[in-house]
Every structure is written in C-alpha cells, then in structure tokens.
Design a protein around this motif. Structure first.
Motif, mmCIF file in Angstrom:
data_model
loop_
_atom_site.group_PDB
_atom_site.id
_atom_site.type_symbol
_atom_site.label_atom_id
_atom_site.label_comp_id
_atom_site.label_asym_id
_atom_site.label_seq_id
_atom_site.Cartn_x
_atom_site.Cartn_y
_atom_site.Cartn_z
ATOM 1 N N GLN A 1 0.821 -1.197 0.000
ATOM 2 C CA GLN A 1 0.000 0.000 0.000
ATOM 3 C C GLN A 1 0.861 1.254 0.000
ATOM 4 O O GLN A 1 1.965 1.281 0.537
ATOM 5 C CB GLN A 1 -0.915 0.021 1.233
ATOM 6 C CG GLN A 1 -1.980 -1.041 1.200
ATOM 7 C CD GLN A 1 -2.877 -0.982 2.429
ATOM 8 O OE1 GLN A 1 -3.123 -2.005 3.054
ATOM 9 N NE2 GLN A 1 -3.377 0.200 2.767
ATOM 10 N N SER A 2 0.326 2.298 -0.602
ATOM 11 C CA SER A 2 0.981 3.605 -0.577
ATOM 12 C C SER A 2 -0.077 4.695 -0.513
ATOM 13 O O SER A 2 -1.181 4.527 -1.038
ATOM 14 C CB SER A 2 1.858 3.787 -1.835
ATOM 15 O OG SER A 2 1.052 3.766 -3.001
ATOM 16 N N VAL B 1 -6.161 9.673 -1.271
ATOM 17 C CA VAL B 1 -6.227 8.451 -2.072
ATOM 18 C C VAL B 1 -5.218 7.457 -1.501
ATOM 19 O O VAL B 1 -4.057 7.814 -1.269
ATOM 20 C CB VAL B 1 -5.896 8.715 -3.547
ATOM 21 C CG1 VAL B 1 -5.969 7.410 -4.346
ATOM 22 C CG2 VAL B 1 -6.831 9.753 -4.138
ATOM 23 N N ILE B 2 -5.666 6.244 -1.299
ATOM 24 C CA ILE B 2 -4.798 5.170 -0.813
ATOM 25 C C ILE B 2 -4.751 4.096 -1.886
ATOM 26 O O ILE B 2 -5.794 3.679 -2.392
ATOM 27 C CB ILE B 2 -5.333 4.579 0.507
ATOM 28 C CG1 ILE B 2 -5.370 5.659 1.588
ATOM 29 C CG2 ILE B 2 -4.473 3.400 0.945
ATOM 30 C CD1 ILE B 2 -6.075 5.209 2.864
ATOM 31 N N ASN B 3 -3.544 3.676 -2.215
ATOM 32 C CA ASN B 3 -3.353 2.698 -3.281
ATOM 33 C C ASN B 3 -2.922 1.345 -2.750
ATOM 34 O O ASN B 3 -2.232 1.253 -1.730
ATOM 35 C CB ASN B 3 -2.306 3.209 -4.273
ATOM 36 C CG ASN B 3 -2.715 4.525 -4.895
ATOM 37 O OD1 ASN B 3 -3.759 4.644 -5.515
ATOM 38 N ND2 ASN B 3 -1.886 5.550 -4.707
ATOM 39 N N CYS B 4 -3.319 0.306 -3.461
ATOM 40 C CA CYS B 4 -2.995 -1.067 -3.095
ATOM 41 C C CYS B 4 -2.558 -1.796 -4.353
ATOM 42 O O CYS B 4 -3.314 -1.833 -5.332
ATOM 43 C CB CYS B 4 -4.237 -1.723 -2.497
ATOM 44 S SG CYS B 4 -4.097 -3.487 -2.154
ATOM 45 N N SER B 5 -1.343 -2.343 -4.333
ATOM 46 C CA SER B 5 -0.813 -3.029 -5.509
ATOM 47 C C SER B 5 -0.424 -4.451 -5.164
ATOM 48 O O SER B 5 0.176 -4.706 -4.115
ATOM 49 C CB SER B 5 0.426 -2.301 -6.038
ATOM 50 O OG SER B 5 0.096 -1.014 -6.493
ATOM 51 N N CYS C 1 -5.935 -2.895 2.634
ATOM 52 C CA CYS C 1 -6.584 -3.650 1.577
ATOM 53 C C CYS C 1 -6.352 -5.130 1.881
ATOM 54 O O CYS C 1 -5.453 -5.490 2.641
ATOM 55 C CB CYS C 1 -6.043 -3.276 0.204
ATOM 56 S SG CYS C 1 -4.296 -3.678 -0.092
ATOM 57 N N GLY C 2 -7.180 -5.956 1.298
ATOM 58 C CA GLY C 2 -7.032 -7.392 1.491
ATOM 59 C C GLY C 2 -7.300 -8.087 0.169
ATOM 60 O O GLY C 2 -8.245 -7.736 -0.543
ATOM 61 N N THR C 3 -6.446 -9.031 -0.164
ATOM 62 C CA THR C 3 -6.616 -9.742 -1.424
ATOM 63 C C THR C 3 -6.731 -11.234 -1.170
ATOM 64 O O THR C 3 -5.879 -11.822 -0.500
ATOM 65 C CB THR C 3 -5.432 -9.469 -2.368
ATOM 66 O OG1 THR C 3 -4.215 -9.881 -1.749
ATOM 67 C CG2 THR C 3 -5.333 -7.988 -2.698
#
Lengths: 109, 115
Positions: free
Chosen positions: A5-6, A19-23, A88-90
C-alpha cells in the motif's frame, strides 16, 4: 505475495481528500478494504469485484484495475472519524485473505 | 446479532501455562478465522475453518492449537508460548457461498502478553 500500500501514512485536515493505493504482484479477482481504529478490530468497508462491481457503504469510494493489479480507495471531504489504519485485502485462495501493508490516516480539525 | 465476540480481552500468561482464547458468532457464518497482529503491522492469517473443518493452517507452530466445536464457536489453545508470541489475536467470520465473496466481521481481539 503481500499487497503493498501507498502512501504509508497520510495527514489531513478535515474536509481534505486522500487516495490510498494497493498493488499486488499476483492477479487480483477481488479486493477488500478495511479500516482499523487504534485499539479496535478491523471493520469491513467494501469489496471490489472483477468486472467493476462494487459493494460498500459510507461516503468512501474505490476503484479496481484488474489489469494493473491495483485498487485505490478514495476518501473525499474527510471527517475526523476517518482516522485509522486502512488495509486492503486480497484473497490468495478460497478463504485466504491476505492484508496489505497498511496506510495510517490521521485527520485533524 | 452482527457481532463476533472474543474472550478474554486481555491475557497475561507464563511460558509454561496453558490457556485458551474463545470466539463466538451467531450470524450463521460458515467460515471462521484466526489472525495474529503485531503492533503497527497488518493482521497475519493463522488458521481458517470452513464448515467446521480446518481448511488452512499457515504453518503455525504447534504451540497454537485451533478447535472448532460447532459452527458458532472457535477456540485457540495456547501452550508453552514464547515472549515473541505476544500480540493481538483476532477472530473473524464470513459467509461462504459459491461464486460470492463476502466481507469479514472481526472480533475486538485478545491482547496476549507472554512473560
């Protein structure tokens, strides 16, 4: 394998946006988003499914780009109650949800 | 009832003690989970029970022993723990349905300190 996350941390004034990003390095079929306040349990916010379907609540939205293996969480007009750590969770397999590295959000008056 | 209840909320135990963490839900969820969370880190998956059967063990040391007596209860038995096992232990549950994905409901956790 763990989603990244970033940014790691965000500081906002009330009313500002974030904005929070999840890669992920693996193919994504869905993405969960949770918020955890200090000393409390994570609380489910929403799920994004492949194909764009979104399930969620509150005044927080998100997007999911399967090709880029990314998801973004949008917090607009932030409130004090938005403070906490967002994960986030994947799903890596059936019933195997792996959480991202986390983003700490602090909203000040 | 839309909650997952965990007891105790706090636990201090010695390295030779045996203790158990308990988790209960009455939402009809058929999947239940144990996660371990260290300070300022994300929750780490330990065990998954699906329809009361252990479906995932994330290579957790045998000093942690899960048990699912029925569809509403989940226990985590602790024995001969190490100080590095001190953490917040979270229980969660979710619906299980073919082709559908559901969010997890977490309990408030047990804060464990091993001395």
């Amino acid at each position: 394998q763990q989603p990244v996350q970033s940014p790691q941390a965000v500081i906002l004034r009330e009313g500002e946006d974030a904005v929070i990003n999840c890669s992920s390095s693996k193919a994504l079929y869905s993405v969960h988003w949770y918020r955890q306040k200090h000393g409390e349990a994570p609380v489910f916010l929403m799920i994004l499914l492949k194909g764009g379907e979104q399930k969620g609540h509150e005044k927080i939205s998100a997007s999911f780009n399967e090709k880029k293996q990314q998801s973004s969480l949008y917090l607009t007009a932030s409130q004090l109650s938005y403070s906490g750590t967002y994960f986030c969770g994947t799903p890596q397999a059936a019933d195997k949800l792996i959480f991202g590295t986390g983003t700490r959000l602090q909203v000040f008056p | 009832d839309t909650e997952v209840t965990q007891t105790p909320k706090h636990l201090v135990m010695g390295m030779t003690n045996k203790k158990s963490l308990k988790c209960e839900q009455h939402m009809g969820h058929r999947a239940m989970y144990w996660y371990k969370q260290k300070a300022k880190k994300p929750p780490e998956l330990m065990f998954v029970y699906s329809y009361e059967k252990l479906s995932i063990n994330e290579s957790v040391p045998s000093r942690f022993s899960p048990e699912c007596p029925n569809s509403s209860l989940l226990n985590l038995h602790l024995h001969a723990l190490q100080p590095e096992d001190s953490a917040l232990y979270l229980c969660a549950s979710s619906q299980v349905s073919r082709g559908e994905i559901y969010g997890y409901t977490f309990g408030s956790g047990t804060r464990l300190t091993v001395v």
